[in-house]
Design an enzyme around this catalytic site. Structure first.
Site: not given
Length: 305
Positions: A113, A250, A277
């Site tokens: 991320s 996600e 995610h």
């Protein structure tokens, strides 16, 4: 000077005087450094990486970025600290200091991320040290992410609920209990898609000042400094093998991931099924099998054969 075991947990001291928590585990010739998400998250999502990647002979290093959990916490109410540390450039250079102090070179860098933002920026600035780049649930810009996450909101909630959320956001009343319930639904469905309970703490481990500055108040309200980050058109400048891994369910748009894989010089796109995610938590068997195969193939020169 005492001799320090290269594996294990230790604090390193940065040139700015602050200390970062680090841990290295595993054995083998493949070196992997992991960058956590957030911004302001923690290293803990990587706790079992050395164990899961042991069959592939991977040595895994992880750390908490400045302001996060086990590492030093600057006073972010101090304007001087905010000016010095609240920028992407600082955190990219921090990665380089960690690399030097841990003695890594020709290593693989994995960014989860927000860590993927740092991964891309590090590869563009310090790419000579890399053997490969792993982007775990991160694309090369935030525009497409903002569009995607709000499309998810439109599909998840009723018109009345969406109107309610917009009203709360316009009033900056983010502590509203019902609003928090709706935001939590996003997390349970798309950030962590598996039914199994995710790791929990008795206290919050999020470095809230860091998250609020870069992100905003939550995943829907992307008003922080990171919202303008855009590296579209730069991916092809990264000349080491790339592994792009995304959850099949996600918040990051898979269309953007496919575009990046096509644009990169040497890239492989993997979609982890039944995962959000947090792929490594939702479907670890698939996630680590794909990651381990990529690391091995690059290390042995078989990547893209």
């Amino acid at each position: 000077m005492p001799k320090i075991n290269p594996n294990g947990t230790r604090f390193i001291t940065l040139s700015n005087g602050y200390h970062l928590w680090t841990q290295t585990q595993g054995t083998g010739d493949i070196q992997l450094l992991c960058l956590h998400g957030g911004p302001g998250g923690t290293n803990e999502v990587f706790e079992n990486f050395a164990e899961r990647l042991a069959p592939y002979h991977v040595r895994v290093s992880r750390y908490d970025q400045l302001g996060s959990f086990y590492s030093d916490q600057p006073d972010f109410n101090d304007p001087a600290n905010r000016e010095q540390f609240f920028n992407i450039e600082y955190y990219v250079d921090e990665v380089e200091e960690v690399r030097q102090q841990l003695g890594l070179d020709h290593f693989f860098l994995l960014g989860q991320s927000w860590g993927g933002v740092l991964d891309i920026e590090y590869a563009l600035k310090y790419g000579e040290h890399l053997a490969g780049v792993i982007l775990s649930s991160m694309i090369d810009n935030l525009d497409e992410y903002i569009t995607s996450v709000n499309q998810i909101r439109e599909s998840m909630f009723s018109a009345d609920e969406i109107s309610y959320m917009h009203t709360v956001e316009s009033q900056h009343n983010f502590s509203d209990a019902h609003y928090q319930e709706l935001v939590a639904q996003l997390g349970e469905e798309y950030l962590h898609h598996a039914a199994d309970p995710q790791p929990r703490h008795l206290i919050s481990t999020m470095a809230t000042p860091v998250y609020n500055y870069f992100q905003g108040d939550n995943e829907f309200v992307m008003v922080g400094a990171l919202k303008d980050w855009d590296r579209r058109g730069y991916i092809q400048q990264i000349n080491v093998p790339m592994y792009l891994t995304f959850g099949g369910h996600e918040t990051m748009p898979l269309g953007a991931a496919s575009r990046m894989a096509a644009e990169a010089q040497h890239a492989l796109l993997h979609v982890t099924p039944h995962a959000g995610h947090g792929q490594m938590l939702d479907n670890p068997d698939d996630y680590f099998a794909g990651l381990g195969e990529y690391l091995t193939d690059v290390h042995t020169g078989r990547f893209n054969d």
